[in-house]
Scaffold this active site. Structure first.
Site, short mmCIF file in Angstrom:
data_model
loop_
_atom_site.label_atom_id
_atom_site.label_comp_id
_atom_site.label_asym_id
_atom_site.label_seq_id
_atom_site.Cartn_x
_atom_site.Cartn_y
_atom_site.Cartn_z
N ASP A 73 64.29 -7.69 -13.78
CA ASP A 73 63.25 -7.80 -15.01
C ASP A 73 64.30 -6.58 -15.61
O ASP A 73 64.70 -5.75 -15.02
CB ASP A 73 61.91 -7.54 -14.62
CG ASP A 73 61.23 -7.21 -15.88
OD1 ASP A 73 61.05 -7.59 -17.01
OD2 ASP A 73 60.53 -5.96 -15.82
N PHE A 74 63.86 -6.41 -16.81
CA PHE A 74 64.31 -5.08 -17.66
C PHE A 74 63.34 -3.99 -17.90
O PHE A 74 63.63 -3.03 -16.99
CB PHE A 74 65.14 -5.69 -18.83
CG PHE A 74 65.79 -4.56 -19.83
CD1 PHE A 74 66.74 -4.04 -19.34
CD2 PHE A 74 65.14 -3.90 -20.75
CE1 PHE A 74 67.67 -2.97 -19.97
CE2 PHE A 74 65.72 -2.89 -21.67
CZ PHE A 74 66.85 -2.42 -21.07
MG LIG Z 1 58.94 -5.62 -17.07
#
Ligand SMILES: [Mg+2]
Length: 262
Positions: free
Chosen positions: A25-26
């Protein structure tokens, strides 16, 4: 949930020297959370680390975010990895992209609802609204605490007809309400779709928010599901890391693991 660093031996005995598929995820996982989504950025050392990992023959890497894919690509700026935006609806691995199959009428309906929402949101100072084509986000981190309840009520009432008609779903994230199309597609589905295209790799999924839970459930039986944040008994992940710094540390371990005896 187990703290990953207390079980490093176990983790690497499961990884062995077989190929891994890293799903990251970022926001809140690679990039520390920022006051607004625009201000979030990838720290230089994580940028370099991801570049190194992406070049390893035993590592495949995908970044899966709720952001719009082009925004995500700009924020990361590394070639040779797979990008997926809008919680999996967009993907630059063409066969895995799902958004292209969506009826344009549904997208039109979403953008119309977004316009209605935007007008009403102007009454709330500090709110950040994003129309990401396949989903909408209402970020309220900078909205005064006393007004947040009212804000969420307003969002719910504007969108209620769509939710009742099973057109949209609302999801609560970290200081954000996500408005998504009501369809059977999410971060878990894109992870599954990519895993099926590269069989034989051990999947490792690292994420910090509600929308990552779908992916934890998919990845866990075959690999490692890692939650970022304080120990969370409701999470489907098996392991946790405390923050983005610990994520960086774990990625360094993976990098070293595959560099040894090469
Ligand atoms: Mg996130």
């Amino acid at each position: 949930m187990k703290h990953l660093f207390s079980h490093l031996k176990e983790v690497f005995s499961r990884i062995e020297k077989k190929p891994v598929f890293l799903f990251l995820d970022f926001d809140g996982t690679l990039a520390p959370l920022a006051p607004t989504p625009q201000e979030a950025f990838l720290p230089a050392n994580i940028y370099n680390l991801i570049k190194r990992l992406a070049a390893l023959p035993m590592v495949r890497l995908a970044i899966i975010s709720g952001r719009e894919m082009n925004d995500l690509k700009r924020k990361v700026g590394i070639e040779g990895i797979i990008y997926s935006g809008n919680h999996g609806l967009e993907c630059d691995y063409p066969e895995a992209a799902f958004g292209t199959k969506i009826d344009p009428l549904m997208l039109k309906r979403l953008s119309d609802a977004g316009r209605k929402l935007r007008q009403k949101l102007s009454a709330f100072p500090g709110v950040v609204f994003e129309d990401k084509t396949y989903s909408l986000s209402v970020h309220y981190r900078n909205v005064p605490v006393a007004q947040r309840g009212m804000l969420k009520q307003m969002v719910e009432s504007v969108l209620e007809p769509y939710v009742k008609a099973r057109q949209f779903v609302l999801e609560q994230g970290k200081m954000v309400v996500e408005v998504r199309l009501d369809m059977d597609w999410h971060k878990g589905k894109i992870a599954r779709s990519l895993m099926d295209r590269f069989p034989g790799s051990t999947p490792i999924y690292i994420g910090d928010d509600r929308t990552d839970e779908d992916a934890f459930a998919v990845v866990r039986p075959q690999g490692l599901a890692v939650f970022v944040g304080d120990h969370n008994k409701d999470s489907q992940a098996e392991y946790f890391l405390n923050d983005t710094l610990e994520v960086q540390k774990f990625l360094e371990f993976i990098d070293n693991h595959f560099r040894q005896d090469r």
